[in-house]
Structure formats: C-alpha cells, structure tokens
Design a protein around this motif. Structure first.
Motif, short mmCIF file in Angstrom:
data_model
loop_
_atom_site.label_atom_id
_atom_site.label_comp_id
_atom_site.label_asym_id
_atom_site.label_seq_id
_atom_site.Cartn_x
_atom_site.Cartn_y
_atom_site.Cartn_z
N LEU A 32 0.82 -1.22 0.00
CA LEU A 32 0.00 0.00 0.00
C LEU A 32 0.85 1.27 0.00
O LEU A 32 0.35 2.34 -0.34
CB LEU A 32 -0.96 0.00 1.20
N THR A 33 2.12 1.16 0.37
CA THR A 33 2.98 2.35 0.36
C THR A 33 3.18 2.89 -1.05
O THR A 33 3.52 4.05 -1.22
CB THR A 33 4.36 2.06 0.98
N ARG A 34 2.96 2.07 -2.05
CA ARG A 34 3.12 2.53 -3.44
C ARG A 34 2.16 3.67 -3.77
O ARG A 34 2.44 4.49 -4.64
CB ARG A 34 2.85 1.39 -4.41
N GLN A 35 1.03 3.71 -3.08
CA GLN A 35 0.02 4.72 -3.36
C GLN A 35 0.27 6.04 -2.62
O GLN A 35 -0.40 7.02 -2.85
CB GLN A 35 -1.36 4.19 -2.99
N MET A 36 1.25 6.03 -1.73
CA MET A 36 1.54 7.23 -0.94
C MET A 36 2.35 8.24 -1.74
O MET A 36 2.98 7.89 -2.73
CB MET A 36 2.32 6.85 0.32
N LYS A 37 2.36 9.47 -1.23
CA LYS A 37 3.20 10.50 -1.83
C LYS A 37 4.65 10.20 -1.48
O LYS A 37 4.94 9.52 -0.49
CB LYS A 37 2.81 11.88 -1.31
N LYS A 38 5.54 10.72 -2.28
CA LYS A 38 6.96 10.41 -2.14
C LYS A 38 7.50 10.73 -0.74
O LYS A 38 8.27 9.95 -0.18
CB LYS A 38 7.77 11.18 -3.19
N GLU A 39 7.09 11.85 -0.16
CA GLU A 39 7.59 12.24 1.15
C GLU A 39 7.16 11.25 2.23
O GLU A 39 7.92 10.92 3.13
CB GLU A 39 7.09 13.64 1.55
N GLN A 40 5.92 10.79 2.14
CA GLN A 40 5.38 9.86 3.13
C GLN A 40 5.90 8.44 2.90
O GLN A 40 6.07 7.69 3.86
CB GLN A 40 3.86 9.83 3.06
N LYS A 41 6.13 8.10 1.65
CA LYS A 41 6.50 6.74 1.29
C LYS A 41 7.79 6.30 1.97
O LYS A 41 7.87 5.22 2.54
CB LYS A 41 6.65 6.63 -0.23
N ILE A 45 8.08 3.15 4.55
CA ILE A 45 8.86 1.97 4.19
C ILE A 45 9.91 1.68 5.26
O ILE A 45 10.09 0.52 5.66
CB ILE A 45 9.51 2.14 2.80
N VAL A 46 10.57 2.71 5.75
CA VAL A 46 11.57 2.52 6.81
C VAL A 46 10.93 1.93 8.06
O VAL A 46 11.45 1.00 8.68
CB VAL A 46 12.30 3.85 7.12
N GLN A 47 9.76 2.46 8.41
CA GLN A 47 9.07 1.98 9.60
C GLN A 47 8.63 0.52 9.42
O GLN A 47 8.84 -0.31 10.31
CB GLN A 47 7.85 2.84 9.90
N LEU A 48 8.04 0.21 8.26
CA LEU A 48 7.59 -1.16 8.01
C LEU A 48 8.77 -2.13 7.96
O LEU A 48 8.68 -3.25 8.47
CB LEU A 48 6.79 -1.23 6.71
#
Length: 118
Positions: A32-41, A45-48
């Motif tokens: 689902l991170t693929r759908q996020m904006k670049k700043e949030q992504k 990803i680091v957290q996951l």
C-alpha cells in the motif's frame, strides 16, 4: 510488472505459523505504500522494514535476499522490455541560403537572353 509470488510464498511458508499472519499484514501495508506520496512513502517503508526486522529476527536475512532477488528480476525484465534506442540519423542537409537561389535565377535569365539574342 508482477512480483514473482513464488519467492515470497516460499518465504512465508517457511515462517513459523504464529508469525505468518503478522508478516502477511506487514507485506500488505508495504504494498500500500506505493500509493503514498513520495515524502510519506520513504518514512513508511523505513518503519515497516523495521517492524518486519523485529518480527522475523534471524529470518530477516532471508527476507532481504528475497527482496533483492525480486528487485533484480524486475530490473532485468525492465531492461529486456526496453528496446535499444534507434541509431542516430544524420540530420538533413541545410537548405541553400535564399540569396543563392536568386543568383542562380539571374544567371539562368542571362543565359536565356544571350541564347535568344543570337
């Protein structure tokens, strides 16, 4: 391009039964991170990735190996699908300067007048 599921499937099946549902949920969040904006992504990803590391423990190395293999397979498929650039064509010759065309017409007119005068 689809991710080779066999790699993640074999990893998931090799995990202990109590870790599988949590791992699958984390993988779903990662997709689902693929759908996020670049700043949030990046942050997500680091957290996951940290959560996956904490969950898998020693199996994290196998997870990273699978992830790197999938990334390499994607890159290889992308490189194979991208056709090589066409050879560079030489540009067409530039048109003659406009003054040269007028000069040619004048010369032709003079030749015609000389031949008509004879």
């Amino acid at each position: 391009m689809r991710v080779p599921r066999r790699l993640y499937t074999s990893l998931t099946k090799s995990l202990p039964q109590e870790k599988r549902p949590q791992f699958m949920e984390l993988m779903k969040k990662m997709r689902l991170t693929r759908q996020m904006k670049k700043e949030q992504k990046k942050a997500a990803i680091v957290q996951l990735d940290a959560e996956i590391h904490k969950l898998l423990g020693e199996d994290y190395k196998r997870y990273r190996t699978v992830q790197n293999q999938v990334q390499a397979d994607r890159q290889q498929a992308k490189d194979a699908a991208t056709p090589p650039p066409p050879p560079a064509l030489s540009p067409p010759p530039p048109p003659p300067p406009p003054g040269l065309q007028r000069l040619k017409k004048k010369l032709m007119m003079k030749k015609k007048m000389k031949s008509a005068a004879r």
